[in-house]
Design a protein around this motif. Sequence first.
Motif, PDB file in Angstrom:
ATOM      1  N   TRP A 142      37.940  99.885 -27.469  1.00  0.00           N
ATOM      2  CA  TRP A 142      38.335 101.155 -28.093  1.00  0.00           C
ATOM      3  C   TRP A 142      39.506 101.781 -27.331  1.00  0.00           C
ATOM      4  O   TRP A 142      40.466 102.258 -27.930  1.00  0.00           O
ATOM      5  N   GLU A 150      45.231 101.520 -33.431  1.00  0.00           N
ATOM      6  CA  GLU A 150      44.611 102.593 -34.224  1.00  0.00           C
ATOM      7  C   GLU A 150      43.522 102.066 -35.162  1.00  0.00           C
ATOM      8  O   GLU A 150      42.454 102.660 -35.287  1.00  0.00           O
ATOM      9  N   ARG A 205      40.403 101.204 -33.096  1.00  0.00           N
ATOM     10  CA  ARG A 205      39.717 102.437 -32.660  1.00  0.00           C
ATOM     11  C   ARG A 205      38.940 103.057 -33.822  1.00  0.00           C
ATOM     12  O   ARG A 205      37.792 103.476 -33.655  1.00  0.00           O
ATOM     13  N   GLU A 220      34.934 103.677 -33.975  1.00  0.00           N
ATOM     14  CA  GLU A 220      34.416 105.028 -34.203  1.00  0.00           C
ATOM     15  C   GLU A 220      33.533 105.080 -35.447  1.00  0.00           C
ATOM     16  O   GLU A 220      32.520 105.783 -35.459  1.00  0.00           O
ATOM     17  N   TYR A 253      36.256 112.322 -25.955  1.00  0.00           N
ATOM     18  CA  TYR A 253      37.004 111.074 -25.929  1.00  0.00           C
ATOM     19  C   TYR A 253      37.333 110.607 -24.518  1.00  0.00           C
ATOM     20  O   TYR A 253      37.962 109.576 -24.337  1.00  0.00           O
TER      21      TYR A 253
END
Length: 109
Positions: free
Chosen positions: A20, A25, A28, A32, A77
């Motif tokens: 991650w 992008e 990730r 998520e 985060y």
Amino acid sequence: MKVTGAHLVFRPQPTLQLIWALGDEETRKAIEAAHERAIAIVLAWIEEDVAVIRYGAGGPHRTRPAHCLVAARFRHYEARSGMPLLHDHLPLSLRGLRPDGKWCTPRRC
């Protein structure tokens, strides 16, 4: 000791944390989304199978809370150190509403 809440912390396993943190992008977002799904599954399990109110002398009566669970959720985060760390905090109330309209904690019903 009276316990009226629990603090749950959800985070992906360390290898997924690394992917991650270093991924693009799309990667990730996929991690998520899986993280979100895992949290939803755990909360559904708690609502369906774990959240039970016992009341009456000796606790012979059992029921589910009338209005499900009360919780707040906070996403972070990074860790306190500043390193990337996807995780969610979920303070969870352990109070429940009995069928007779009385609120109680697990030890005081």
